[in-house]
Design a protein around this motif. Sequence first.
Motif, PDB file in Angstrom:
ATOM      1  N   UNK A   1       0.822  -1.218   0.000  1.00 24.06           N
ATOM      2  CA  UNK A   1       0.000   0.000   0.000  1.00 24.06           C
ATOM      3  C   UNK A   1       0.850   1.259   0.000  1.00 24.06           C
ATOM      4  N   UNK A   2       2.010   1.192   0.658  1.00 28.31           N
ATOM      5  CA  UNK A   2       2.704   2.448   0.955  1.00 28.31           C
ATOM      6  C   UNK A   2       4.014   2.666   0.201  1.00 28.31           C
ATOM      7  N   UNK A   3       4.721   1.583  -0.139  1.00 27.49           N
ATOM      8  CA  UNK A   3       6.090   1.766  -0.633  1.00 27.49           C
ATOM      9  C   UNK A   3       6.124   2.101  -2.137  1.00 27.49           C
ATOM     10  N   UNK A   4       7.090   2.967  -2.500  1.00 31.70           N
ATOM     11  CA  UNK A   4       7.311   3.296  -3.921  1.00 31.70           C
ATOM     12  C   UNK A   4       7.606   2.038  -4.736  1.00 31.70           C
ATOM     13  N   UNK A   5       8.245   1.084  -4.059  1.00 32.22           N
ATOM     14  CA  UNK A   5       8.636  -0.170  -4.715  1.00 32.22           C
ATOM     15  C   UNK A   5       7.434  -0.867  -5.360  1.00 32.22           C
ATOM     16  N   UNK A   6       6.264  -0.665  -4.787  1.00 31.74           N
ATOM     17  CA  UNK A   6       5.076  -1.379  -5.284  1.00 31.74           C
ATOM     18  C   UNK A   6       4.159  -0.500  -6.130  1.00 31.74           C
ATOM     19  N   UNK A   7       4.708   0.648  -6.558  1.00 29.99           N
ATOM     20  CA  UNK A   7       3.846   1.575  -7.295  1.00 29.99           C
ATOM     21  C   UNK A   7       3.314   0.944  -8.584  1.00 29.99           C
ATOM     22  N   UNK A   8       4.178   0.215  -9.292  1.00 33.02           N
ATOM     23  CA  UNK A   8       3.703  -0.354 -10.565  1.00 33.02           C
ATOM     24  C   UNK A   8       2.675  -1.457 -10.304  1.00 33.02           C
ATOM     25  N   UNK A   9       2.849  -2.156  -9.183  1.00 33.11           N
ATOM     26  CA  UNK A   9       1.850  -3.173  -8.807  1.00 33.11           C
ATOM     27  C   UNK A   9       0.488  -2.501  -8.604  1.00 33.11           C
ATOM     28  N   UNK A  10       0.502  -1.415  -7.812  1.00 32.53           N
ATOM     29  CA  UNK A  10      -0.762  -0.715  -7.535  1.00 32.53           C
ATOM     30  C   UNK A  10      -1.373  -0.186  -8.833  1.00 32.53           C
ATOM     31  N   UNK A  11      -0.477   0.333  -9.693  1.00 33.91           N
ATOM     32  CA  UNK A  11      -0.968   0.894 -10.956  1.00 33.91           C
ATOM     33  C   UNK A  11      -1.643  -0.186 -11.802  1.00 33.91           C
ATOM     34  N   UNK A  12      -1.040  -1.395 -11.833  1.00 32.07           N
ATOM     35  CA  UNK A  12      -1.648  -2.460 -12.655  1.00 32.07           C
ATOM     36  C   UNK A  12      -3.029  -2.838 -12.140  1.00 32.07           C
ATOM     37  N   UNK A  13      -3.167  -2.896 -10.800  1.00 32.78           N
ATOM     38  CA  UNK A  13      -4.483  -3.265 -10.246  1.00 32.78           C
ATOM     39  C   UNK A  13      -5.486  -2.162 -10.566  1.00 32.78           C
ATOM     40  N   UNK A  14      -5.048  -0.905 -10.391  1.00 31.60           N
ATOM     41  CA  UNK A  14      -5.935   0.227 -10.671  1.00 31.60           C
ATOM     42  C   UNK A  14      -6.352   0.228 -12.147  1.00 31.60           C
ATOM     43  N   UNK A  15      -5.382  -0.022 -13.030  1.00 28.30           N
ATOM     44  CA  UNK A  15      -5.689  -0.032 -14.471  1.00 28.30           C
ATOM     45  C   UNK A  15      -6.698  -1.127 -14.808  1.00 28.30           C
ATOM     46  N   UNK A  16      -6.526  -2.282 -14.163  1.00 26.88           N
ATOM     47  CA  UNK A  16      -7.452  -3.398 -14.443  1.00 26.88           C
ATOM     48  C   UNK A  16      -8.870  -3.017 -14.026  1.00 26.88           C
TER      49      UNK A  16
END
Length: 390
Positions: free
Chosen positions: A320-335
Motif C-alpha cells: 500500500x505504501x512503498x514506492x517499490x510497489x507503485x507499478x503493482x498498484x498501478x496495474x491493479x488500478x488499471x485493471x
Amino acid sequence: MNKPSQVTQPLKRVHLPIASANGLPNTCYTSRGSFERDRDTVIAPSWSCIGFGSDVPTNWAVPVELMDLPLLITRDKENQIRVFHNVCSHRGMQLVTEAGKLGTGLIRCKYHSWTYDFKGDLKGTPMIGGTDNNEHKDFDPKVNGLREIPSTLWMDNIYINLSGDAEPFEEFINPLMQRWSKWITPESLQELKPAATCGKLELLVKCNWKLAIENFLEAYHLPWVHPGLNTYSPLSEHYDIDPGDNFAGQGSNSYTSPAGFDGSISTWPTEQKRFAEYPVLYPNSLLGLQADHFFTMTILPLNETESLERVQLMFLGEVATSDKYESHRQSVLDAWREVFSEDIFAVEGMQKGRRSPAYEGGVFSPVMDQQTHHFHQWVARRIAPDSVPE
Ligand code: FES
Ligand SMILES: [Fe+2]
C-alpha cells in the motif's frame, strides 16, 4: 414531489414475486422530485458514504456536497474525523468553500468572521454586542455551534447518517462481517491500508445513482460487457451472495490478481484465496474484497441523471505504501479502470431508455436478477413503506 398515492401504486408491483414483478418506474430515475425523495427517504436514514478518510489530512477541513446538501468534513490533530452541515449559524453563509489546512485550528466564516473549532463549537463572535464587545448577555454561543452529523470511518470510507436515527454503525456492518468471517476478522481487515499513490480513480457517469448500483449487483452482463474479465473469471464461476438487510451482490471463485498475488490477509485460508466478493453495502458503497486487496466505489448522486463514481484501493502493508510497489498498484488500478469503464455505456444506456414511455420498470430474470430485485424492493420500502404487502 409526487403525492403518496401516485408513488405507492407502481411500487406495489416491485414487491411481487420476481417472475411477475416490475422494477422501479421511470420517474424514480428521471425526475427532480424523485432525486430529492431519494435523498430524504433512502440516503438520509441510512449509513451513506460521502468520501474517503484519505481525502482529509490532519488539521484539514474539506467541503463536500451530498445531493445538494453542503457538508463539511474535518480531521483534528487527534485524527478524529467529524462531519458537519457546512453552514454558519449566524446568517447561513456556506462556511467552507475550499479544502484546506486550518493552521489556527479554527474555521472562520468569511462574512462576519465568527469562528468554530474542530468540534464545531462556536469560539468567536466578533462585535456581536457592538463594536467594542465580542459577547452579548442574551446570546449563548454554546447552543449555536455547527450541527454535527453522526459519522464513522470504516475501511477508510466516511459514512454518515444524515437523519441521525439509524442503528449504530457496528450493527449495520455486522451481518456483512459475519458473512466474511470465514476469511477475515475486524482486526485482520486493518492490515489493509489506502494506497499511497495509484489508488484512486473517478468516473463521471450520466445516469441516476441507482443504475450504477444495479449494474454492480449482477454478473449477468459479464460475457457481453466484460469479455476480457469473462475469460479469466467467467460468469459460470460467479455466485449470488445471500442478501442481508443492507447488502446484496455477487462473488467469484476464480479471482486472479491482475498484478499477481503479493501476499494475502493473514486470516485468509490459502486454499480459498481465489474467492472474492463484490457486495453493495446499501445505499451507495460498492465493495470488492479479495485476499490481497480491497476496493470501495462510492456512488455520489449529483442530480437525477448524473453520478460520480469514486474508487479507492487498499493493499497490504508495504504494497500500500512503498514506492517499490507503485507499478503493482498501478496495474491493479488499471485493471479495475478497464472493467468499470466498460460498464459506462450500459448504465448510460439504461438511463436513456428510461425516457421511453414504452418502459415502466421492466421485468427481471427470475434467476439472474435476484439481487437487482432485492435492491428495488429495498428502495421501494423506503420510498413508500405502504407499498409493501401486509
Ligand atoms: S454568516 Fe457567518 S458570521 Fe455572519
Ligand atoms: Fe460490470
